[in-house]
Design a protein around this motif. Structure first.
Motif, PDB file in Angstrom:
ATOM      1  N   SER A 234       0.815  -1.208   0.000  1.00  0.00           N
ATOM      2  CA  SER A 234       0.000   0.000   0.000  1.00  0.00           C
ATOM      3  C   SER A 234       0.848   1.258   0.000  1.00  0.00           C
ATOM      4  CB  SER A 234      -0.913  -0.003   1.218  1.00  0.00           C
ATOM      5  OG  SER A 234      -0.146  -0.054   2.424  1.00  0.00           O
ATOM      6  N   GLY A 235       2.084   1.184   0.536  1.00  0.00           N
ATOM      7  CA  GLY A 235       2.925   2.363   0.586  1.00  0.00           C
ATOM      8  C   GLY A 235       3.522   2.755  -0.741  1.00  0.00           C
ATOM      9  N   ILE A 236       3.543   1.851  -1.711  1.00  0.00           N
ATOM     10  CA  ILE A 236       4.144   2.174  -3.012  1.00  0.00           C
ATOM     11  C   ILE A 236       3.178   1.935  -4.168  1.00  0.00           C
ATOM     12  CG2 ILE A 236       6.470   1.666  -2.205  1.00  0.00           C
ATOM     13  CD1 ILE A 236       6.305  -1.012  -3.613  1.00  0.00           C
ATOM     14  N   SER A 237       1.959   1.545  -3.917  1.00  0.00           N
ATOM     15  CA  SER A 237       1.010   1.252  -4.991  1.00  0.00           C
ATOM     16  C   SER A 237       0.297   2.524  -5.436  1.00  0.00           C
ATOM     17  CB  SER A 237      -0.016   0.211  -4.538  1.00  0.00           C
ATOM     18  OG  SER A 237      -0.756   0.711  -3.436  1.00  0.00           O
ATOM     19  N   HIS A 239      -2.854   4.809  -6.260  1.00  0.00           N
ATOM     20  CA  HIS A 239      -4.220   4.985  -5.790  1.00  0.00           C
ATOM     21  C   HIS A 239      -4.928   5.970  -6.707  1.00  0.00           C
ATOM     22  CE1 HIS A 239      -2.993   3.794  -1.386  1.00  0.00           C
ATOM     23  NE2 HIS A 239      -2.941   2.776  -2.250  1.00  0.00           N
ATOM     24  N   GLU A 246       0.695  12.970  -3.663  1.00  0.00           N
ATOM     25  CA  GLU A 246       0.773  11.734  -2.891  1.00  0.00           C
ATOM     26  C   GLU A 246       1.130  10.550  -3.781  1.00  0.00           C
ATOM     27  OE1 GLU A 246      -2.796  11.148  -0.725  1.00  0.00           O
ATOM     28  OE2 GLU A 246      -2.684  13.085   0.329  1.00  0.00           O
ATOM     29  N   ASN A 247       0.543  10.495  -4.958  1.00  0.00           N
ATOM     30  CA  ASN A 247       0.870   9.399  -5.873  1.00  0.00           C
ATOM     31  C   ASN A 247       2.318   9.479  -6.347  1.00  0.00           C
ATOM     32  OD1 ASN A 247      -1.309   7.577  -6.175  1.00  0.00           O
ATOM     33  ND2 ASN A 247      -2.449   9.092  -7.373  1.00  0.00           N
ATOM     34  N   ARG A 250       4.547   7.986  -3.709  1.00  0.00           N
ATOM     35  CA  ARG A 250       4.489   6.519  -3.781  1.00  0.00           C
ATOM     36  C   ARG A 250       5.269   6.012  -4.989  1.00  0.00           C
ATOM     37  NH1 ARG A 250      -1.246   7.556  -3.089  1.00  0.00           N
ATOM     38  NH2 ARG A 250      -1.810   7.416  -0.879  1.00  0.00           N
ATOM     39  N   ALA A 253       8.941   5.889  -4.235  1.00  0.00           N
ATOM     40  CA  ALA A 253       9.219   4.728  -3.392  1.00  0.00           C
ATOM     41  C   ALA A 253       9.164   3.436  -4.203  1.00  0.00           C
ATOM     42  CB  ALA A 253       8.221   4.675  -2.239  1.00  0.00           C
ATOM     43  N   TYR A 254       8.253   3.374  -5.150  1.00  0.00           N
ATOM     44  CA  TYR A 254       8.136   2.193  -6.019  1.00  0.00           C
ATOM     45  C   TYR A 254       9.398   2.023  -6.868  1.00  0.00           C
ATOM     46  CZ  TYR A 254       6.504  -0.616  -9.990  1.00  0.00           C
ATOM     47  OH  TYR A 254       6.380  -1.564 -10.973  1.00  0.00           O
TER      48      TYR A 254
END
Length: 309
Positions: A234-237, A239, A246-247, A250, A253-254
């Protein structure tokens, strides 16, 4: 009686000098004194307009999921690839036709495009799948540098298309790879000092560009796959419907969690090959463009008639 000039002792009569034979320089485009040499493949206004249109479509194709609502079917991102490919091919042909119409590309340039694309497509399978080692990237950097941004964009896209057919890598990611590789090669043609910078400084600049652009290529391609990859944490997916900021956090991080090592291998190999093979390949490409004289215009002069007796 006519007097004969005396001959100095120890010296014979002088011989007439034979005319020296000089080789004419290779034919090339005429240039006024004090002006810089023109690029091998000139980028005219119509080609610039076509490239801007392709890039705008590409940015929209990569980034539209970030603007999608929460109820949007993000999996359709894979289904829009055929439409992107259908739009990309005629636009690439448009770039070539526009460049030909502007007088910067002819049959010799198209032949060189085919040769370089074939070599790049053959190089890609040598390292693909092994820690991101893809030797075709250094060839795209050097080719774009010598042959200019317009030629570079078409070369990068055609090379990726040919390599996908060669390796069986045809899928929804292919048109996105064509766009990303086109931008990668075009960027090398936009680097400063193409007519002045030579030697070690140029190699270091090309190696630095290849290193940074290899990461940029991997990041752009991650943006295409990130929105449709299911089952990530959930922290890198992704949304759908969340704020863009915010995306993007993430997404960073991904990238760090999934592809940083792969991109590092690609960047390191590009730097090594650019520094090792770059001087020789740059000379060969520049010699080929001088001999081809892409921008030399053919002129016809009326035949001289002998005066009537």
């Amino acid at each position: 009686m006519t007097s004969v000039p005396p001959v100095s002792p120890g010296r014979g009569p002088r011989r007439a000098r034979r005319p020296s034979l000089r080789r004419d320089p290779l034919p090339g485009p005429a240039r006024a004194p004090g002006t810089r040499p023109a690029r091998s493949v000139r980028l005219g206004p119509r080609a610039v307009a076509a490239l801007v249109l392709i890039s705008a479509i590409g940015v929209a194709a990569f980034g539209w999921p970030l603007l999608a609502d929460a109820d949007a079917a993000i999996t359709d991102h894979a289904q829009d690839a055929p439409w992107l490919f259908a739009a990309l091919l005629p636009l690439l042909v448009g770039v070539v036709v526009a460049t030909i119409a502007d007088g910067g590309m002819d049959a010799k340039a198209v032949a060189m495009l085919g040769v370089l694309a074939a070599v790049g497509a053959a190089l890609r399978p040598l390292g693909a799948g092994t820690a991101g080692l893809e030797p075709m990237f250094f060839l795209m950097v050097l080719s774009g540098r010598v042959l200019g941004p317009g030629f570079g964009f078409v070369l990068g896209s055609v090379t990726m298309f040919a390599s996908a057919l060669l390796t069986g890598g045809v899928g929804p990611w292919m048109p996105f790879q064509m766009l990303a590789m086109g931008w990668f090669t075009m960027g090398a043609g936009l680097l400063p000092g193409p007519d002045r910078l030579r030697g070690r400084a140029e190699l270091l600049m090309l190696a630095g560009y290849g290193f940074a652009a290899s990461f940029a290529y991997g990041t752009v391609m991650n943006l295409q796959g990130w929105t449709i990859v299911p089952g990530t944490a959930s922290g890198i997916s992704f949304h759908a419907g969340d704020p863009i900021g915010e995306n993007l956090v993430r997404f960073v991080a991904y990238v760090l969690a999934t592809s940083l090592g792969w991109d590092l291998g690609r960047a390191a190999l590009t730097v090594v090959l650019t520094l090792a093979v770059g001087p020789t390949l740059l000379k060969a490409l520049r010699r080929a463009t001088r001999r081809a004289a892409f921008e030399a215009q053919v002129t016809f002069e009326p035949a001289k008639t002998s005066p009537e007796p």
